[in-house]
Design a protein around this motif. Structure first.
Motif, PDB file in Angstrom:
ATOM      1  N   THR A 140       0.828  -1.206   0.000  1.00 12.56           N
ATOM      2  CA  THR A 140       0.000   0.000   0.000  1.00 12.56           C
ATOM      3  C   THR A 140       0.866   1.261   0.000  1.00 12.56           C
ATOM      4  O   THR A 140       0.633   2.200  -0.771  1.00 12.56           O
ATOM      5  CB  THR A 140      -0.922   0.019   1.231  1.00 12.56           C
ATOM      6  OG1 THR A 140      -1.780  -1.131   1.195  1.00 12.56           O
ATOM      7  CG2 THR A 140      -1.779   1.278   1.254  1.00 12.56           C
ATOM      8  N   TYR A 182       2.517   1.670  -3.353  1.00 13.29           N
ATOM      9  CA  TYR A 182       1.503   2.167  -4.298  1.00 13.29           C
ATOM     10  C   TYR A 182       1.307   3.669  -4.130  1.00 13.29           C
ATOM     11  O   TYR A 182       1.293   4.430  -5.110  1.00 13.29           O
ATOM     12  CB  TYR A 182       0.200   1.410  -4.065  1.00 13.29           C
ATOM     13  CG  TYR A 182      -0.990   1.915  -4.845  1.00 13.29           C
ATOM     14  CD1 TYR A 182      -1.182   1.549  -6.178  1.00 13.29           C
ATOM     15  CD2 TYR A 182      -1.941   2.743  -4.243  1.00 13.29           C
ATOM     16  CE1 TYR A 182      -2.286   2.001  -6.897  1.00 13.29           C
ATOM     17  CE2 TYR A 182      -3.041   3.195  -4.950  1.00 13.29           C
ATOM     18  CZ  TYR A 182      -3.210   2.824  -6.275  1.00 13.29           C
ATOM     19  OH  TYR A 182      -4.301   3.279  -6.981  1.00 13.29           O
ATOM     20  N   ASP A 183       1.170   4.100  -2.882  1.00  9.25           N
ATOM     21  CA  ASP A 183       0.983   5.531  -2.619  1.00  9.25           C
ATOM     22  C   ASP A 183       2.217   6.333  -3.030  1.00  9.25           C
ATOM     23  O   ASP A 183       2.099   7.440  -3.576  1.00  9.25           O
ATOM     24  CB  ASP A 183       0.688   5.753  -1.137  1.00  9.25           C
ATOM     25  CG  ASP A 183      -0.700   5.276  -0.733  1.00  9.25           C
ATOM     26  OD1 ASP A 183      -1.549   5.106  -1.634  1.00  9.25           O
ATOM     27  OD2 ASP A 183      -0.928   5.064   0.472  1.00  9.25           O
ATOM     28  N   THR A 204       2.190   6.832  -6.718  1.00  7.92           N
ATOM     29  CA  THR A 204       1.067   7.574  -7.285  1.00  7.92           C
ATOM     30  C   THR A 204       0.960   8.988  -6.726  1.00  7.92           C
ATOM     31  O   THR A 204       0.865   9.961  -7.489  1.00  7.92           O
ATOM     32  CB  THR A 204      -0.258   6.817  -7.045  1.00  7.92           C
ATOM     33  OG1 THR A 204      -0.393   6.504  -5.654  1.00  7.92           O
ATOM     34  CG2 THR A 204      -0.289   5.530  -7.858  1.00  7.92           C
ATOM     35  N   ASP A 205       1.010   9.120  -5.406  1.00  9.29           N
ATOM     36  CA  ASP A 205       0.812  10.436  -4.792  1.00  9.29           C
ATOM     37  C   ASP A 205       2.017  10.946  -4.022  1.00  9.29           C
ATOM     38  O   ASP A 205       2.083  12.118  -3.676  1.00  9.29           O
ATOM     39  CB  ASP A 205      -0.390  10.389  -3.829  1.00  9.29           C
ATOM     40  CG  ASP A 205      -1.678  10.016  -4.547  1.00  9.29           C
ATOM     41  OD1 ASP A 205      -1.868  10.504  -5.676  1.00  9.29           O
ATOM     42  OD2 ASP A 205      -2.469   9.249  -3.981  1.00  9.29           O
ATOM     43  N   ASP A 250     -11.175  -0.556  -7.399  1.00 10.10           N
ATOM     44  CA  ASP A 250     -11.126   0.364  -6.269  1.00 10.10           C
ATOM     45  C   ASP A 250      -9.777   0.207  -5.574  1.00 10.10           C
ATOM     46  O   ASP A 250      -8.970  -0.646  -5.931  1.00 10.10           O
ATOM     47  CB  ASP A 250     -12.291   0.140  -5.300  1.00 10.10           C
ATOM     48  CG  ASP A 250     -12.303  -1.242  -4.656  1.00 10.10           C
ATOM     49  OD1 ASP A 250     -11.231  -1.882  -4.540  1.00 10.10           O
ATOM     50  OD2 ASP A 250     -13.385  -1.694  -4.251  1.00 10.10           O
ATOM     51  N   ARG A 251      -9.521   1.056  -4.591  1.00 10.22           N
ATOM     52  CA  ARG A 251      -8.201   1.092  -3.961  1.00 10.22           C
ATOM     53  C   ARG A 251      -7.817  -0.258  -3.327  1.00 10.22           C
ATOM     54  O   ARG A 251      -6.719  -0.751  -3.545  1.00 10.22           O
ATOM     55  CB  ARG A 251      -8.179   2.196  -2.904  1.00 10.22           C
ATOM     56  CG  ARG A 251      -6.861   2.279  -2.123  1.00 10.22           C
ATOM     57  CD  ARG A 251      -6.936   3.420  -1.106  1.00 10.22           C
ATOM     58  NE  ARG A 251      -5.818   3.413  -0.182  1.00 10.22           N
ATOM     59  CZ  ARG A 251      -4.618   3.914  -0.447  1.00 10.22           C
ATOM     60  NH1 ARG A 251      -4.374   4.473  -1.624  1.00 10.22           N
ATOM     61  NH2 ARG A 251      -3.658   3.879   0.458  1.00 10.22           N
ATOM     62  N   ALA A 252      -8.727  -0.860  -2.575  1.00  6.58           N
ATOM     63  CA  ALA A 252      -8.421  -2.128  -1.899  1.00  6.58           C
ATOM     64  C   ALA A 252      -8.101  -3.215  -2.911  1.00  6.58           C
ATOM     65  O   ALA A 252      -7.151  -3.996  -2.737  1.00  6.58           O
ATOM     66  CB  ALA A 252      -9.579  -2.545  -1.002  1.00  6.58           C
ATOM     67  N   ALA A 297      -7.018  -2.778  -5.980  1.00  6.62           N
ATOM     68  CA  ALA A 297      -5.744  -2.439  -6.624  1.00  6.62           C
ATOM     69  C   ALA A 297      -4.568  -2.911  -5.775  1.00  6.62           C
ATOM     70  O   ALA A 297      -3.601  -3.485  -6.293  1.00  6.62           O
ATOM     71  CB  ALA A 297      -5.669  -0.939  -6.873  1.00  6.62           C
ATOM     72  N   ILE A 298      -4.645  -2.703  -4.461  1.00  8.20           N
ATOM     73  CA  ILE A 298      -3.570  -3.132  -3.572  1.00  8.20           C
ATOM     74  C   ILE A 298      -3.413  -4.638  -3.628  1.00  8.20           C
ATOM     75  O   ILE A 298      -2.295  -5.165  -3.724  1.00  8.20           O
ATOM     76  CB  ILE A 298      -3.858  -2.677  -2.125  1.00  8.20           C
ATOM     77  CG1 ILE A 298      -3.903  -1.154  -2.029  1.00  8.20           C
ATOM     78  CG2 ILE A 298      -2.815  -3.256  -1.170  1.00  8.20           C
ATOM     79  CD1 ILE A 298      -2.681  -0.443  -2.533  1.00  8.20           C
TER      80      ILE A 298
END
Length: 226
Positions: free
Chosen positions: A106, A109-110, A113-114, A145-147, A149-150
């Protein structure tokens, strides 16, 4: 603190009573059947998830992101704690264990992306994962969705760790490398706590895996075939 420590020591008393005679054949060394590489997550109990109560059976390694690699002088190499049983104890099976809802995946991923801000030690570990997961983030289906995707990326990370072990000159070709995902969040069909096999020696196609390994066909599953 004293209550927690007291509880831990009480648990150890029970452990010592049950395990006292299980070390008789292990006094002079170890020859574990497999090395397992799990994520450092309190919900992932390495020996318990495989039903293991035998000292000497599993060489357990854990870190955030179930990484098999480390940085050494600017180069990515197989982590010493993973390589040790392969190089020195005759272990010929390595199992990379990802898990649903992985915090390290997670965070990676963050970061990709961000962007994120973490203490240096955590940032270093995530930085090791980033180049190996970047293509996976870019390839994720857009409707997730985010979950979800993780959890797709968890599989991708397991695949990359398996690939890294298989590509290393320091890991003999005779070593079987298996990738699995431990599910305690109802992402796969099955019970919470089940391990789902997603990669065996680089093969990731579920049908091909079931044909090659019919004895475990009911445990072969993937969320993502990319």
């Amino acid at each position: 603190m004293h209550d927690v420590l007291g509880s831990l020591l009480a648990g150890n008393t029970a452990h010592a009573s049950a395990f006292d005679d299980r070390f008789d054949t292990l006094q002079d060394g170890q020859r574990p059947d497999a090395v397992t590489v799990c994520c450092s997550d309190s919900r992932v109990m390495q020996d318990h998830l495989f039903g293991n109560d035998d000292p000497g059976h599993l060489f357990t390694v854990s870190n955030i992101g179930n990484r098999v690699l480390q940085d050494a002088d600017g180069e990515s190499v197989v982590s010493g704690d993973v390589l040790y049983p392969i190089a020195h104890t005759g272990t010929e099976t390595a199992v990379v264990v990802g898990h649903t809802g992985c915090g390290a995946v997670t965070a990676t991923y963050d970061a990709l992306t961000d962007g994120i801000s973490e203490p240096p030690g955590i940032e270093h570990s995530i930085g090791i994962l980033e180049p190996h997961l970047r293509a996976g983030v870019e390839t994720l289906p857009e409707d997730l969705d985010r979950a979800a995707a993780i959890d797709h990326l968890v599989e991708y990370n397991v695949d990359r760790q398996v690939e890294f072990l298989r590509d290393s000159d320091h890991v003999p070709a005779a070593v079987d490398v298996v990738g699995v995902v431990y599910d305690f969040q109802d992402r796969y069909d099955g019970r919470r706590g089940e391990v789902h096999v997603s990669n065996v020696n680089g093969e990731t196609d579920p049908d091909a895996l079931r044909d090659a390994h019919p004895e475990i066909s009911d445990r072969i599953d993937r969320l993502w075939e990319y």
